[in-house]
Design a protein around this motif. Structure first.
Motif, PDB file in Angstrom:
ATOM      1  N   GLU A 135     -22.710   5.566  14.379  1.00  0.00           N
ATOM      2  CA  GLU A 135     -22.914   4.739  13.187  1.00  0.00           C
ATOM      3  C   GLU A 135     -23.270   5.617  11.991  1.00  0.00           C
ATOM      4  N   VAL A 136     -22.590   5.368  10.869  1.00  0.00           N
ATOM      5  CA  VAL A 136     -22.795   6.138   9.643  1.00  0.00           C
ATOM      6  C   VAL A 136     -22.740   5.190   8.454  1.00  0.00           C
ATOM      7  N   THR A 137     -23.545   5.492   7.436  1.00  0.00           N
ATOM      8  CA  THR A 137     -23.511   4.725   6.189  1.00  0.00           C
ATOM      9  C   THR A 137     -23.192   5.672   5.034  1.00  0.00           C
ATOM     10  N   LEU A 138     -22.223   5.281   4.212  1.00  0.00           N
ATOM     11  CA  LEU A 138     -21.850   6.039   3.018  1.00  0.00           C
ATOM     12  C   LEU A 138     -21.797   5.101   1.826  1.00  0.00           C
ATOM     13  N   LYS A 139     -21.938   5.659   0.637  1.00  0.00           N
ATOM     14  CA  LYS A 139     -21.715   4.877  -0.572  1.00  0.00           C
ATOM     15  C   LYS A 139     -20.225   4.581  -0.704  1.00  0.00           C
ATOM     16  N   GLY A 140     -19.910   3.381  -1.170  1.00  0.00           N
ATOM     17  CA  GLY A 140     -18.519   2.973  -1.269  1.00  0.00           C
ATOM     18  C   GLY A 140     -17.731   3.695  -2.340  1.00  0.00           C
ATOM     19  N   ASP A 141     -18.428   4.391  -3.262  1.00  0.00           N
ATOM     20  CA  ASP A 141     -17.712   5.064  -4.343  1.00  0.00           C
ATOM     21  C   ASP A 141     -17.476   6.548  -4.079  1.00  0.00           C
ATOM     22  N   VAL A 142     -17.726   7.012  -2.829  1.00  0.00           N
ATOM     23  CA  VAL A 142     -17.428   8.407  -2.510  1.00  0.00           C
ATOM     24  C   VAL A 142     -15.923   8.567  -2.339  1.00  0.00           C
ATOM     25  N   SER A 143     -15.479   9.806  -2.253  1.00  0.00           N
ATOM     26  CA  SER A 143     -14.054  10.074  -2.063  1.00  0.00           C
ATOM     27  C   SER A 143     -13.526   9.360  -0.819  1.00  0.00           C
ATOM     28  N   SER A 144     -12.374   8.723  -0.967  1.00  0.00           N
ATOM     29  CA  SER A 144     -11.763   8.053   0.186  1.00  0.00           C
ATOM     30  C   SER A 144     -11.397   9.043   1.275  1.00  0.00           C
ATOM     31  N   GLN A 145     -11.247  10.315   0.921  1.00  0.00           N
ATOM     32  CA  GLN A 145     -10.914  11.323   1.930  1.00  0.00           C
ATOM     33  C   GLN A 145     -12.093  11.590   2.866  1.00  0.00           C
ATOM     34  N   GLY A 160     -17.161   5.384  19.871  1.00  0.00           N
ATOM     35  CA  GLY A 160     -16.475   4.852  18.715  1.00  0.00           C
ATOM     36  C   GLY A 160     -17.284   5.059  17.444  1.00  0.00           C
ATOM     37  N   LEU A 161     -16.941   4.337  16.399  1.00  0.00           N
ATOM     38  CA  LEU A 161     -17.599   4.525  15.108  1.00  0.00           C
ATOM     39  C   LEU A 161     -17.746   3.196  14.379  1.00  0.00           C
ATOM     40  N   THR A 162     -18.940   2.972  13.844  1.00  0.00           N
ATOM     41  CA  THR A 162     -19.169   1.872  12.905  1.00  0.00           C
ATOM     42  C   THR A 162     -19.532   2.495  11.568  1.00  0.00           C
ATOM     43  N   LEU A 163     -18.730   2.228  10.558  1.00  0.00           N
ATOM     44  CA  LEU A 163     -18.904   2.830   9.241  1.00  0.00           C
ATOM     45  C   LEU A 163     -19.282   1.751   8.231  1.00  0.00           C
ATOM     46  N   HIS A 164     -20.491   1.889   7.670  1.00  0.00           N
ATOM     47  CA  HIS A 164     -20.976   0.965   6.646  1.00  0.00           C
ATOM     48  C   HIS A 164     -20.758   1.595   5.266  1.00  0.00           C
ATOM     49  N   LEU A 165     -20.248   0.818   4.328  1.00  0.00           N
ATOM     50  CA  LEU A 165     -20.031   1.282   2.965  1.00  0.00           C
ATOM     51  C   LEU A 165     -20.860   0.415   2.026  1.00  0.00           C
ATOM     52  N   THR A 166     -21.719   1.052   1.252  1.00  0.00           N
ATOM     53  CA  THR A 166     -22.623   0.318   0.376  1.00  0.00           C
ATOM     54  C   THR A 166     -22.110   0.326  -1.062  1.00  0.00           C
ATOM     55  N   GLY A 167     -22.415  -0.747  -1.795  1.00  0.00           N
ATOM     56  CA  GLY A 167     -22.000  -0.823  -3.182  1.00  0.00           C
ATOM     57  C   GLY A 167     -20.512  -1.091  -3.321  1.00  0.00           C
ATOM     58  N   GLU A 168     -19.990  -0.782  -4.504  1.00  0.00           N
ATOM     59  CA  GLU A 168     -18.580  -1.040  -4.792  1.00  0.00           C
ATOM     60  C   GLU A 168     -17.689  -0.038  -4.063  1.00  0.00           C
ATOM     61  N   ILE A 169     -16.653  -0.525  -3.420  1.00  0.00           N
ATOM     62  CA  ILE A 169     -15.686   0.332  -2.727  1.00  0.00           C
ATOM     63  C   ILE A 169     -14.511   0.545  -3.670  1.00  0.00           C
ATOM     64  N   ILE A 170     -14.370   1.765  -4.170  1.00  0.00           N
ATOM     65  CA  ILE A 170     -13.403   2.007  -5.246  1.00  0.00           C
ATOM     66  C   ILE A 170     -12.030   2.439  -4.741  1.00  0.00           C
ATOM     67  N   SER A 171     -11.902   2.757  -3.469  1.00  0.00           N
ATOM     68  CA  SER A 171     -10.626   3.296  -2.982  1.00  0.00           C
ATOM     69  C   SER A 171     -10.147   2.542  -1.747  1.00  0.00           C
ATOM     70  N   ARG A 172     -10.293   1.246  -1.759  1.00  0.00           N
ATOM     71  CA  ARG A 172      -9.915   0.440  -0.592  1.00  0.00           C
ATOM     72  C   ARG A 172      -8.445   0.619  -0.191  1.00  0.00           C
ATOM     73  N   PRO A 173      -7.489   0.751  -1.131  1.00  0.00           N
ATOM     74  CA  PRO A 173      -6.098   0.940  -0.700  1.00  0.00           C
ATOM     75  C   PRO A 173      -5.892   2.176   0.178  1.00  0.00           C
ATOM     76  N   TYR A 174      -6.584   3.277  -0.136  1.00  0.00           N
ATOM     77  CA  TYR A 174      -6.434   4.485   0.679  1.00  0.00           C
ATOM     78  C   TYR A 174      -7.134   4.334   2.033  1.00  0.00           C
ATOM     79  N   ILE A 175      -8.241   3.609   2.046  1.00  0.00           N
ATOM     80  CA  ILE A 175      -8.907   3.334   3.324  1.00  0.00           C
ATOM     81  C   ILE A 175      -8.004   2.484   4.204  1.00  0.00           C
ATOM     82  N   ASN A 176      -7.392   1.467   3.606  1.00  0.00           N
ATOM     83  CA  ASN A 176      -6.489   0.601   4.369  1.00  0.00           C
ATOM     84  C   ASN A 176      -5.266   1.363   4.858  1.00  0.00           C
ATOM     85  N   LEU A 177      -4.782   2.295   4.053  1.00  0.00           N
ATOM     86  CA  LEU A 177      -3.675   3.149   4.486  1.00  0.00           C
ATOM     87  C   LEU A 177      -4.048   3.898   5.755  1.00  0.00           C
TER      88      LEU A 177
END
Length: 288
Positions: A135-145, A160-177
């Motif tokens: 389990e990891v938590t990152l800010k949603g506005d960090v680099s999508s890479q 496995g992995l559970t990834l929490h993203l806090t705040g605004e997620i600015i690169s959702r299209p690249y995450i979805n890719l």
């Protein structure tokens, strides 16, 4: 000296577009994590991809990715789950680019990473092995890479992995890719809430995969067609159901006829259209 540029009145062309770098680099990492034997087809010939291929195939103790930022981030995570000790480095400029956010997240998962130079920057000395964190938590506005690098190793983690993203997620299209490509290779990964992704400990499968052409490169030809009184431009290698965010161009500029060439590959022929006012879905092509 003065140069005069003028557009052809009726452009006509068949364009072999370059392969998508974003898809190529992700497919290579996923293929390596799955220990696949079927190498992805139609890989990009850009510097980032060439460096990635070299790093994944030559297995040197010191990996020099030169100025390839994508390779630095993706390979850092990859090496954490790959047995052996290696140093990953790059150009002098690359050694000034911060990577602490990714390193800290990987350390939370149990990765053994040391800074071989300045704290927070490459080069890194990485000893790969089994990671027990999940389990990891990152800010949603960090680099999508950073986010993609973590997601792609998720299937090979013990829990496995559970990834929490806090705040605004600015690169959702690249995450979805990234999630779509992982799924194509047999992984089980999905959004379980608006800000949380779960990746199951389920191995990748050896999958025949063809990299789509780059929709960002296609955007220039879209604009040429849109600004012409009449045109006939065919763009090859694009997929009708694309994972790339910039594929929204075909909906913003709807007067493009499609013709299926392969089971998944489509050519697009252009006719002039009015340029839309809303480009929010395809921000990377807005300047063109």
């Amino acid at each position: 000296m003065r140069y005069k540029l003028s557009a052809p009145l009726q452009p006509k062309a068949v364009i072999e577009l370059p392969a998508s770098k974003s898809i190529s680099n992700r497919a290579l990492i996923i293929h390596a994590l799955g220990r696949g034997t079927t190498v992805p087809a139609n890989l990009s010939d850009c510097d980032d991809t060439r460096v990635m291929i070299q790093a994944l195939t030559e297995n040197h103790d010191v990996i020099d990715i030169l100025a390839a930022g994508t390779a630095m981030r993706f390979l850092t995570a990859y090496l954490c789950v790959t047995p052996g000790t290696r140093v990953i480095t790059g150009t002098a400029r690359m050694q000034q680019r911060p990577i602490q956010i990714l390193v800290n997240a990987l350390r939370e998962l149990g990765a053994q990473i040391e800074y071989a130079g300045n704290e927070g920057f490459p080069p890194l000395r990485i000893t790969g092995g089994e990671l027990n964190g999940q389990e990891v938590t990152l800010k949603g506005d960090v680099s999508s890479q950073y986010i993609s690098a973590l997601l792609m190793i998720g299937p090979v983690l013990k829990n496995g992995l559970t990834l929490h993203l806090t705040g605004e997620i600015i690169s959702r299209p690249y995450i979805n890719l990234t999630l779509q490509l992982m799924t194509d290779f047999g992984a089980k990964a999905e959004w379980i809430s608006e800000n949380c992704i779960r990746v199951a400990p389920h191995p990748y499968s050896d999958t025949a995969f063809r990299v789509e052409s780059d929709w960002s490169a296609a955007s220039y030809w879209y604009q040429i067609a849109a600004l012409s009184s009449q045109s006939s431009i065919k763009l090859k290698g694009l997929f009708e159901k694309s994972y790339q965010g910039d594929s929204e161009e075909q909906r913003c500029l709807p007067n493009w006829a499609s013709q299926r060439n392969l089971p998944t590959e489509t050519s697009y022929s252009a006719k002039p259209v009015n340029i839309p006012n809303d480009w929010t879905k395809i921000l990377s092509t807005y300047p063109t």
